[in-house]
Write an enzyme that holds these catalytic residues in place. Structure first.
Site, PDB file in Angstrom:
ATOM      1  N   SER A   1      57.516  40.420 -47.467  1.00 11.99           N
ATOM      2  CA  SER A   1      56.856  41.926 -46.858  1.00 11.99           C
ATOM      3  C   SER A   1      55.749  42.260 -47.827  1.00 11.99           C
ATOM      4  CB  SER A   1      57.791  42.985 -46.947  1.00 11.99           C
ATOM      5  OG  SER A   1      58.800  42.569 -45.905  1.00 11.99           O
TER       6      SER A   1
ATOM      7  N   HIS B   1      41.384  45.557 -47.420  1.00 12.32           N
ATOM      8  CA  HIS B   1      40.125  45.051 -48.082  1.00 12.32           C
ATOM      9  C   HIS B   1      38.971  45.633 -47.534  1.00 12.32           C
ATOM     10  CE1 HIS B   1      42.443  41.329 -49.215  1.00 12.32           C
ATOM     11  NE2 HIS B   1      42.912  41.143 -48.202  1.00 12.32           N
TER      12      HIS B   1
ATOM     13  N   CYS C   1      59.561  42.272 -43.034  1.00 13.48           N
ATOM     14  CA  CYS C   1      60.642  41.430 -42.833  1.00 13.48           C
ATOM     15  C   CYS C   1      61.874  42.473 -42.445  1.00 13.48           C
ATOM     16  CB  CYS C   1      60.911  40.199 -43.591  1.00 13.48           C
ATOM     17  SG  CYS C   1      59.544  39.140 -43.734  1.00 13.48           S
TER      18      CYS C   1
END
Length: 249
Positions: free
Chosen positions: A99, A104, A127
């Site tokens: 996970s 960005h 997950c």
């Protein structure tokens, strides 16, 4: 998360749930100096430290643990932060080390017409039973965005104690189901979903264009009516082009 099905599983919950954002802030700057000042402002406002703090809050919201942080400010503009996370209640953390959360940033400006755009790409990939949708509204509120594109996908499968495969463990018909009322009131929204593949896509565009908020470095009062109308026209076109994903003549 609302709508989560209670499954008696054989082993781990192997489903991967990924929520991806592209958030766009569009401004108009009259001069080259103002455009350069805008890029500097964005770099300061959304530097690696600030982005790290935002992602830390996301980790708290989805009830996870931070295992590792990598972050970087770039020259001349932009920043990136990546966090490896695990579920707090999971005793075997290695399974959930897959996970992660990352962001960005991409500041840029038009070479001629004064339009400047800031884009932040964010992915929350988890997950197990951790739900990235819990952080949906917090992340939308954390950025002053004119356009937002959202993708949510559930990958893989998990097995119940009878051995049957389950390809999703919660009810969802649209990302919009998880968007708060105040966000619904601010944005126009359109869905493009592929239900049989558990792929959900929502595009959001600000309903009202406030010229005062979008002019950088100058008050609207310092612009002539012609300049105000020109700026508003260019801003509106830029927002629509990003929302529709194509250039408009």
């Amino acid at each position: 998360m609302d709508g989560t099905k209670k499954l008696n599983l054989h082993g781990f919950n192997n489903l991967t749930k990924s929520l991806s954002f592209s958030l766009y802030d569009i401004s108009w700057a009259k001069s080259d100096t103002h455009r350069n000042d805008y890029l500097k402002y964005i770099d300061q406002q959304y530097n690696a430290d600030r982005l790290t703090n935002i992602l830390r809050e996301v980790v708290e919201i989805i009830d996870a643990n931070i295992l590792n942080i990598a972050r970087q400010d770039y020259e001349p503009q932009g920043a990136s932060v990546t966090m490896l996370i695990s579920e707090r209640t999971q005793t075997i953390a290695a399974h959930l080390d897959k996970s992660h959360i990352c962001v960005h940033t991409y500041p840029e400006s038009h070479p001629h017409n004064g339009i400047s755009t800031f884009r932040a790409d964010i992915e929350v990939s988890t997950c197990g039973i951790i739900s990235p949708l819990k952080a949906l509204n917090f992340l939308i509120h954390s950025f002053d965005s004119d356009v937002v594109t959202l993708d949510y996908r559930v990958r893989g499968f998990t097995r119940d104690i009878r051995g049957a495969k389950h390809y999703i463990d919660h009810d969802i018909s649209s990302i919009q189901n998880f968007v708060s009322e105040d966000v619904h009131n601010r944005y126009e929204m359109v869905d493009v979903n592929v239900y049989q593949e558990n792929i959900f896509h929502t595009k959001m565009m600000l309903k009202e264009l406030n010229i005062q908020r979008h002019v950088f470095g100058l008050g609207v009062g310092s612009l002539s009516q012609f300049e105000q109308n020109q700026a508003k026209q260019m801003l509106s076109k830029e927002i629509k082009e990003i929302f529709y994903g194509r250039n408009l003549d």
